[in-house]
Design a protein around this motif. Structure first.
Motif, short mmCIF file in Angstrom:
data_model
loop_
_atom_site.label_atom_id
_atom_site.label_comp_id
_atom_site.label_asym_id
_atom_site.label_seq_id
_atom_site.Cartn_x
_atom_site.Cartn_y
_atom_site.Cartn_z
N LEU A 126 32.87 15.14 3.33
CA LEU A 126 31.90 16.22 3.51
C LEU A 126 32.33 17.46 2.72
N ALA A 127 33.63 17.70 2.64
CA ALA A 127 34.12 18.84 1.84
C ALA A 127 33.79 18.62 0.36
N ARG A 128 33.90 17.37 -0.11
CA ARG A 128 33.52 17.07 -1.50
C ARG A 128 32.02 17.29 -1.69
N ARG A 129 31.22 16.89 -0.70
CA ARG A 129 29.77 17.10 -0.79
C ARG A 129 29.46 18.59 -0.82
N LEU A 133 27.35 20.52 -3.62
CA LEU A 133 26.17 21.31 -3.28
C LEU A 133 26.29 22.74 -3.83
N THR A 134 27.47 23.31 -3.70
CA THR A 134 27.70 24.66 -4.21
C THR A 134 27.46 24.72 -5.71
N ALA A 135 27.97 23.71 -6.42
CA ALA A 135 27.78 23.67 -7.88
C ALA A 135 26.29 23.51 -8.22
N GLN A 136 25.57 22.68 -7.46
CA GLN A 136 24.15 22.46 -7.72
C GLN A 136 23.34 23.73 -7.46
N VAL A 137 23.67 24.44 -6.40
CA VAL A 137 22.96 25.68 -6.09
C VAL A 137 23.17 26.70 -7.22
N GLU A 138 24.39 26.80 -7.70
CA GLU A 138 24.67 27.73 -8.81
C GLU A 138 23.93 27.33 -10.08
N GLU A 139 23.84 26.03 -10.33
CA GLU A 139 23.11 25.54 -11.50
C GLU A 139 21.63 25.90 -11.40
N ILE A 140 21.06 25.73 -10.21
CA ILE A 140 19.65 26.07 -10.00
C ILE A 140 19.43 27.57 -10.18
N ARG A 141 20.32 28.37 -9.60
CA ARG A 141 20.21 29.83 -9.75
C ARG A 141 20.21 30.22 -11.23
N ALA A 142 21.12 29.63 -11.99
CA ALA A 142 21.22 29.95 -13.42
C ALA A 142 19.96 29.51 -14.16
N ARG A 143 19.44 28.32 -13.83
CA ARG A 143 18.24 27.82 -14.49
C ARG A 143 17.04 28.72 -14.21
N VAL A 144 16.89 29.13 -12.94
CA VAL A 144 15.79 30.01 -12.56
C VAL A 144 15.93 31.37 -13.24
N ARG A 164 16.66 24.78 -4.09
CA ARG A 164 17.79 25.68 -3.78
C ARG A 164 17.84 25.98 -2.29
N GLY A 165 16.68 26.29 -1.70
CA GLY A 165 16.63 26.58 -0.27
C GLY A 165 17.08 25.40 0.57
N VAL A 166 16.65 24.20 0.19
CA VAL A 166 17.06 22.99 0.92
C VAL A 166 18.56 22.77 0.79
N GLN A 171 24.10 23.10 2.79
CA GLN A 171 25.45 23.68 2.72
C GLN A 171 25.87 24.20 4.09
N ARG A 172 24.98 24.98 4.71
CA ARG A 172 25.30 25.54 6.03
C ARG A 172 25.52 24.43 7.05
N PHE A 173 24.66 23.41 7.01
CA PHE A 173 24.77 22.30 7.95
C PHE A 173 26.10 21.56 7.76
N VAL A 174 26.42 21.23 6.51
CA VAL A 174 27.65 20.47 6.22
C VAL A 174 28.88 21.29 6.60
N ALA A 175 28.88 22.58 6.30
CA ALA A 175 30.03 23.43 6.68
C ALA A 175 30.22 23.42 8.20
N GLY A 176 29.12 23.52 8.93
CA GLY A 176 29.21 23.48 10.40
C GLY A 176 29.67 22.13 10.91
N LEU A 177 29.19 21.06 10.27
CA LEU A 177 29.58 19.71 10.67
C LEU A 177 31.07 19.48 10.45
N ILE A 178 31.59 19.99 9.35
CA ILE A 178 33.03 19.87 9.08
C ILE A 178 33.83 20.50 10.22
N VAL A 179 33.42 21.67 10.64
CA VAL A 179 34.10 22.35 11.75
C VAL A 179 34.01 21.50 13.01
N SER A 180 32.83 20.96 13.30
CA SER A 180 32.63 20.17 14.52
C SER A 180 33.46 18.90 14.53
#
Length: 198
Positions: A126-129, A133-144, A164-166, A171-180
């Protein structure tokens, strides 16, 4: 409830939408889909595009308008949207925009079976995912940002903003799941059901 469509492939919807602009040859449709970034949302190959155009023709949603002969290229058939095709496009779009549908993303499948993995391995994966996801979000931000600087109207960027929103929500869900998954209660429950695998 979603209607059963004569041609239910999302690529068919994209073809109908492209033909709103003007009649064109399937090769041109493919070029424009790629140029407009639709290939990020709709998987297709050249042969699948031609197959979908033929299915739309048989359904009466597109019609052959003319055959173009060019000495440098093979004969090409230009297709146009029919009145039935425009009605199908409008009806299908209204349904997709207004009515949420249950979809079956592969990550949802993986989550439904996540407990078969040892907690520490699940956390690592999940940390790899999360990194991806972080890299993909940054790529989308740059493209937009680049497209906006080039004067592309926002309406043509909404699928990137949606993606990007999805991905930010994931990202938020996976970060929370890692903690759980690191919580002692989960580790005890996992041990109870799946033994001493670590």
């Amino acid at each position: 409830m979603a209607k059963r469509r004569k041609v239910g492939n999302p690529l068919a919807l994209a073809v109908l939408a492209e033909l709103v602009a003007e009649p064109m040859h399937p090769y041109e449709m493919g070029r424009r889909l790629k140029e407009h970034g639709k290939d990020r949302d709709i998987k297709y190959t050249r042969s699948s595009l031609y197959m979908v155009v033929e299915q739309l023709r048989k359904a009466g949603f597109v019609a052959e308008q003319e055959t173009v002969r060019d000495t440098q290229r093979p004969e090409r058939t230009v297709f146009a949207l029919t009145e039935d095709g425009r009605r199908e496009l409008d009806d299908w779009m209204r349904e997709l925009v207004a009515e949420p549908q249950h979809e079956y993303p592969l990550f949802g499948v993986a989550l439904s079976l996540l407990a078969v993995l040892p907690p520490a391995e699940a956390v690592d994966l999940l940390a790899r995912r999360l990194d991806a996801l972080t890299a993909q979000v940054e790529e989308i931000r740059a493209r937009v940002a680049t497209a906006t600087e080039q004067g592309v109207p926002w309406i043509f960027l909404i699928e990137d903003e949606y993606r990007r929103g999805v991905q930010e929500a994931e990202q938020r869900f996976v970060a929370g799941l890692i903690v759980s998954l690191k919580e002692p209660d989960y580790l005890r429950t996992w041990q109870q059901f799946f033994g001493s695998r670590t």
